[in-house]
Design a protein around this motif. Structure first.
Motif, PDB file in Angstrom:
ATOM      1  N   VAL A 145      29.386  32.601  30.254  1.00 23.20           N
ATOM      2  CA  VAL A 145      30.703  32.086  29.891  1.00 23.20           C
ATOM      3  C   VAL A 145      31.775  32.981  30.505  1.00 23.20           C
ATOM      4  CG1 VAL A 145      29.924  31.045  27.739  1.00 23.20           C
ATOM      5  CG2 VAL A 145      30.717  33.419  27.716  1.00 23.20           C
ATOM      6  N   PRO A 146      32.992  32.423  30.758  1.00 23.35           N
ATOM      7  CA  PRO A 146      33.344  31.019  30.554  1.00 23.35           C
ATOM      8  C   PRO A 146      32.712  30.126  31.614  1.00 23.35           C
ATOM      9  CG  PRO A 146      35.173  32.200  31.539  1.00 23.35           C
ATOM     10  CD  PRO A 146      34.126  33.241  31.223  1.00 23.35           C
ATOM     11  N   HIS A 147      32.321  28.940  31.177  1.00 24.38           N
ATOM     12  CA  HIS A 147      31.676  27.965  32.055  1.00 24.38           C
ATOM     13  C   HIS A 147      32.386  26.637  31.867  1.00 24.38           C
ATOM     14  CE1 HIS A 147      27.916  26.343  34.089  1.00 24.38           C
ATOM     15  NE2 HIS A 147      28.533  25.240  33.694  1.00 24.38           N
ATOM     16  N   PHE A 148      32.738  25.968  32.961  1.00 24.54           N
ATOM     17  CA  PHE A 148      33.414  24.676  32.887  1.00 24.54           C
ATOM     18  C   PHE A 148      32.541  23.611  33.531  1.00 24.54           C
ATOM     19  CE2 PHE A 148      36.877  27.610  32.334  1.00 24.54           C
ATOM     20  CZ  PHE A 148      37.716  26.983  31.425  1.00 24.54           C
ATOM     21  N   SER A 149      32.363  22.505  32.811  1.00 23.87           N
ATOM     22  CA  SER A 149      31.652  21.347  33.347  1.00 23.87           C
ATOM     23  C   SER A 149      32.593  20.150  33.354  1.00 23.87           C
ATOM     24  CB  SER A 149      30.409  21.032  32.508  1.00 23.87           C
ATOM     25  OG  SER A 149      29.445  22.061  32.632  1.00 23.87           O
ATOM     26  N   PHE A 150      32.434  19.290  34.362  1.00 26.10           N
ATOM     27  CA  PHE A 150      33.306  18.135  34.538  1.00 26.10           C
ATOM     28  C   PHE A 150      32.454  16.872  34.502  1.00 26.10           C
ATOM     29  CE2 PHE A 150      35.214  21.840  36.301  1.00 26.10           C
ATOM     30  CZ  PHE A 150      36.582  21.714  36.130  1.00 26.10           C
ATOM     31  N   TYR A 151      32.864  15.914  33.683  1.00 32.85           N
ATOM     32  CA  TYR A 151      32.098  14.686  33.491  1.00 32.85           C
ATOM     33  C   TYR A 151      32.967  13.466  33.742  1.00 32.85           C
ATOM     34  CZ  TYR A 151      28.728  17.623  30.921  1.00 32.85           C
ATOM     35  OH  TYR A 151      27.835  18.589  30.557  1.00 32.85           O
ATOM     36  N   LYS A 152      32.324  12.412  34.262  1.00 34.76           N
ATOM     37  CA  LYS A 152      32.929  11.081  34.319  1.00 34.76           C
ATOM     38  C   LYS A 152      31.842  10.066  34.000  1.00 34.76           C
ATOM     39  CE  LYS A 152      37.036  11.123  37.244  1.00 34.76           C
ATOM     40  NZ  LYS A 152      37.648  10.664  38.527  1.00 34.76           N
ATOM     41  N   SER A 153      32.169   9.131  33.107  1.00 34.58           N
ATOM     42  CA  SER A 153      31.202   8.102  32.707  1.00 34.58           C
ATOM     43  C   SER A 153      29.900   8.733  32.230  1.00 34.58           C
ATOM     44  CB  SER A 153      30.945   7.130  33.862  1.00 34.58           C
ATOM     45  OG  SER A 153      32.152   6.532  34.289  1.00 34.58           O
ATOM     46  N   MET A 154      30.024   9.834  31.459  1.00 35.91           N
ATOM     47  CA  MET A 154      28.898  10.557  30.860  1.00 35.91           C
ATOM     48  C   MET A 154      28.013  11.249  31.897  1.00 35.91           C
ATOM     49  SD  MET A 154      27.794   8.184  27.624  1.00 35.91           S
ATOM     50  CE  MET A 154      26.958   9.587  26.821  1.00 35.91           C
ATOM     51  N   GLU A 155      28.469  11.316  33.129  1.00 36.08           N
ATOM     52  CA  GLU A 155      27.705  11.978  34.191  1.00 36.08           C
ATOM     53  C   GLU A 155      28.406  13.268  34.607  1.00 36.08           C
ATOM     54  OE1 GLU A 155      26.407  11.312  38.876  1.00 36.08           O
ATOM     55  OE2 GLU A 155      27.422   9.709  37.758  1.00 36.08           O
ATOM     56  N   LYS A 156      27.654  14.356  34.684  1.00 33.35           N
ATOM     57  CA  LYS A 156      28.215  15.619  35.145  1.00 33.35           C
ATOM     58  C   LYS A 156      28.432  15.537  36.653  1.00 33.35           C
ATOM     59  CE  LYS A 156      26.471  19.428  33.473  1.00 33.35           C
ATOM     60  NZ  LYS A 156      25.536  20.563  33.275  1.00 33.35           N
ATOM     61  N   ILE A 157      29.691  15.758  37.082  1.00 33.86           N
ATOM     62  CA  ILE A 157      30.018  15.634  38.494  1.00 33.86           C
ATOM     63  C   ILE A 157      30.326  16.967  39.155  1.00 33.86           C
ATOM     64  CG2 ILE A 157      30.841  13.262  38.287  1.00 33.86           C
ATOM     65  CD1 ILE A 157      33.702  14.360  38.239  1.00 33.86           C
ATOM     66  N   HIS A 158      30.529  18.014  38.339  1.00 33.97           N
ATOM     67  CA  HIS A 158      30.897  19.310  38.917  1.00 33.97           C
ATOM     68  C   HIS A 158      30.803  20.363  37.819  1.00 33.97           C
ATOM     69  CE1 HIS A 158      32.822  22.104  41.664  1.00 33.97           C
ATOM     70  NE2 HIS A 158      33.759  22.385  40.782  1.00 33.97           N
ATOM     71  N   GLU A 159      30.583  21.625  38.202  1.00 29.43           N
ATOM     72  CA  GLU A 159      30.620  22.720  37.232  1.00 29.43           C
ATOM     73  C   GLU A 159      30.926  24.035  37.920  1.00 29.43           C
ATOM     74  OE1 GLU A 159      26.904  23.209  35.148  1.00 29.43           O
ATOM     75  OE2 GLU A 159      25.764  22.479  36.860  1.00 29.43           O
ATOM     76  N   GLU A 160      31.551  24.916  37.164  1.00 28.38           N
ATOM     77  CA  GLU A 160      31.966  26.231  37.660  1.00 28.38           C
ATOM     78  C   GLU A 160      31.777  27.244  36.541  1.00 28.38           C
ATOM     79  OE1 GLU A 160      33.386  27.021  40.644  1.00 28.38           O
ATOM     80  OE2 GLU A 160      34.665  25.368  41.330  1.00 28.38           O
ATOM     81  N   GLU A 161      31.527  28.492  36.917  1.00 26.95           N
ATOM     82  CA  GLU A 161      31.482  29.544  35.900  1.00 26.95           C
ATOM     83  C   GLU A 161      32.279  30.748  36.372  1.00 26.95           C
ATOM     84  OE1 GLU A 161      27.262  31.781  37.057  1.00 26.95           O
ATOM     85  OE2 GLU A 161      27.397  30.543  35.252  1.00 26.95           O
ATOM     86  N   GLY A 162      32.867  31.464  35.426  1.00 22.07           N
ATOM     87  CA  GLY A 162      33.602  32.669  35.736  1.00 22.07           C
ATOM     88  C   GLY A 162      34.835  32.435  36.572  1.00 22.07           C
ATOM     89  N   ILE A 163      35.487  31.277  36.449  1.00 27.88           N
ATOM     90  CA  ILE A 163      36.617  30.969  37.314  1.00 27.88           C
ATOM     91  C   ILE A 163      37.934  31.406  36.681  1.00 27.88           C
ATOM     92  CG2 ILE A 163      35.473  29.049  38.425  1.00 27.88           C
ATOM     93  CD1 ILE A 163      37.030  27.147  36.648  1.00 27.88           C
ATOM     94  N   GLY A 164      38.976  31.512  37.508  1.00 29.56           N
ATOM     95  CA  GLY A 164      40.308  31.845  37.056  1.00 29.56           C
ATOM     96  C   GLY A 164      41.161  30.597  36.922  1.00 29.56           C
ATOM     97  N   PRO A 165      42.407  30.746  36.439  1.00 24.55           N
ATOM     98  CA  PRO A 165      43.305  29.605  36.221  1.00 24.55           C
ATOM     99  C   PRO A 165      43.545  28.771  37.471  1.00 24.55           C
ATOM    100  CG  PRO A 165      44.166  31.571  35.149  1.00 24.55           C
ATOM    101  CD  PRO A 165      43.000  32.011  35.966  1.00 24.55           C
ATOM    102  N   ASP A 166      43.704  29.406  38.617  1.00 28.94           N
ATOM    103  CA  ASP A 166      43.971  28.676  39.860  1.00 28.94           C
ATOM    104  C   ASP A 166      42.840  27.700  40.175  1.00 28.94           C
ATOM    105  OD1 ASP A 166      46.422  29.079  41.014  1.00 28.94           O
ATOM    106  OD2 ASP A 166      45.626  30.041  42.797  1.00 28.94           O
ATOM    107  N   GLU A 167      41.622  28.192  40.063  1.00 25.79           N
ATOM    108  CA  GLU A 167      40.464  27.352  40.367  1.00 25.79           C
ATOM    109  C   GLU A 167      40.305  26.232  39.345  1.00 25.79           C
ATOM    110  OE1 GLU A 167      37.441  30.668  42.164  1.00 25.79           O
ATOM    111  OE2 GLU A 167      38.417  31.021  40.253  1.00 25.79           O
ATOM    112  N   LEU A 168      40.580  26.534  38.085  1.00 29.78           N
ATOM    113  CA  LEU A 168      40.493  25.513  37.047  1.00 29.78           C
ATOM    114  C   LEU A 168      41.478  24.384  37.338  1.00 29.78           C
ATOM    115  CD1 LEU A 168      39.557  24.394  34.330  1.00 29.78           C
ATOM    116  CD2 LEU A 168      41.240  25.881  33.216  1.00 29.78           C
ATOM    117  N   VAL A 169      42.707  24.739  37.655  1.00 24.22           N
ATOM    118  CA  VAL A 169      43.724  23.732  37.967  1.00 24.22           C
ATOM    119  C   VAL A 169      43.316  22.923  39.193  1.00 24.22           C
ATOM    120  CG1 VAL A 169      46.099  23.388  38.743  1.00 24.22           C
ATOM    121  CG2 VAL A 169      45.620  24.963  36.875  1.00 24.22           C
ATOM    122  N   GLY A 170      42.826  23.610  40.229  1.00 21.00           N
ATOM    123  CA  GLY A 170      42.398  22.914  41.437  1.00 21.00           C
ATOM    124  C   GLY A 170      41.313  21.895  41.154  1.00 21.00           C
TER     125      GLY A 170
END
Length: 294
Positions: free
Chosen positions: A143-168
């Motif tokens: 952690v921190p770990h971010f996962s991105f989903y659309k239509s219940m499908e995971k489309i992307h994930e990142e870990e240990g990212i900063g605010p700039d990357e999260l916004v991007g």
């Protein structure tokens, strides 16, 4: 210069897809036992979407962050994804002891207030056995770990990212609020070109793939330029792996590397730039606008 019609008649060429994310995790038993180091720290801000966050406190007040929903079990998690339908869902996996989780959380809250078309979820992995089971099912080990989903499908994930990357990432995958025209098939491209044949505007078509790191990285710059050059340039985007029509269109355009930017004026393709360099992209846009670059 080739017209768009002639350009599309070229024989297709292979387009490799190289997913960005292919992590190797350590044993799940080590999860939440000690703070993990943050992987990336960025100090700059790319877009207007980034808002200065309040200093993070040691206690999370999730109930007051109405746009961030905390989930406490696998059942709640699955129900939240189902309810979101085809909206982008951003999930932060965090831990109460994690300094980096606490540090990035206010940025996610501010982002949630800006991007009303995106759903935001929070999972505190060390809250209970139920949340630990959820993290185990989703293969979350740091952690921190971010996962991105659309239509219940995971489309992307990142870990240990900063605010700039999260916004991007949110800007790239949550395209409903974007100032850039989203193209979903060949017909969309042809209509866009036809609409701007006579208004003297340069069309900049950003061609990429969903899981392309450089495509995600350069996209906030594309968004920023689309707002700054609204009177003279039209920015559009197509992800080749969105559907078969998009992939065929990329092949027809001989796109073999992404991101590729196509420059179109008066119905004709007048050039292209391959890469994710911000300065180079700006220079190429100015060049095709007829501005001398020294």
């Amino acid at each position: 210069m080739a017209t768009i019609t002639n350009f599309l008649c070229k024989p297709p060429s292979p387009l490799p897809i190289n997913p960005k994310f292919n992590p190797t995790y350590s044993q799940f038993s080590s999860f939440f036992t000690k703070p993990k180091p943050v992987i990336t720290k960025l100090e700059t801000r790319r877009t207007q979407v980034i808002i200065k966050a309040k200093a993070a406190s040691s206690t999370r007040k999730v109930d007051s962050d109405e746009r961030v929903q905390q989930v406490h079990s696998i059942e709640e998690f699955d129900e939240a994804l189902k309810k979101a339908k085809n909206k982008l869902v951003v999930v932060e996996y965090a831990a109460s002891h994690s300094y980096h989780s606490r540090k990035i959380y206010p940025f996610m809250v501010d982002l949630s207030r800006t991007c009303n078309d995106v759903e935001f979820l929070l999972v505190m992995g060390d809250e209970s056995e139920k949340t630990k089971e959820l993290c185990k099912r989703e293969n979350i080990d740091q952690v921190p770990h971010f996962s991105f989903y659309k239509s219940m499908e995971k489309i992307h994930e990142e870990e240990g990212i900063g605010p700039d990357e999260l916004v991007g990432d949110v800007l790239y995958y949550g395209d409903n609020h974007s100032a850039v025209v989203q193209l979903h098939n060949r017909e969309d491209v042809e209509k866009l070109i036809e609409d701007h044949k006579t208004d003297q505007k340069l069309i900049v078509l950003d061609v990429g793939l969903k899981h392309c790191g450089p495509c995600v990285k350069v996209y906030p710059t594309v968004l920023k330029l689309s707002r700054q050059m609204v009177d003279t340039v039209v920015f559009a985007r197509m992800n080749g792996d969105e559907n078969d029509s998009c992939m065929q269109f990329l092949k027809d355009m001989d796109v073999v590397e992404v991101p590729t930017f196509l420059f179109i004026r008066d119905g004709e393709i007048c050039g292209r730039y391959v890469g994710s360099g911000k300065g180079e992209l700006v220079g190429e846009i100015l060049r095709y606008q007829g501005v001398r670059v020294t």
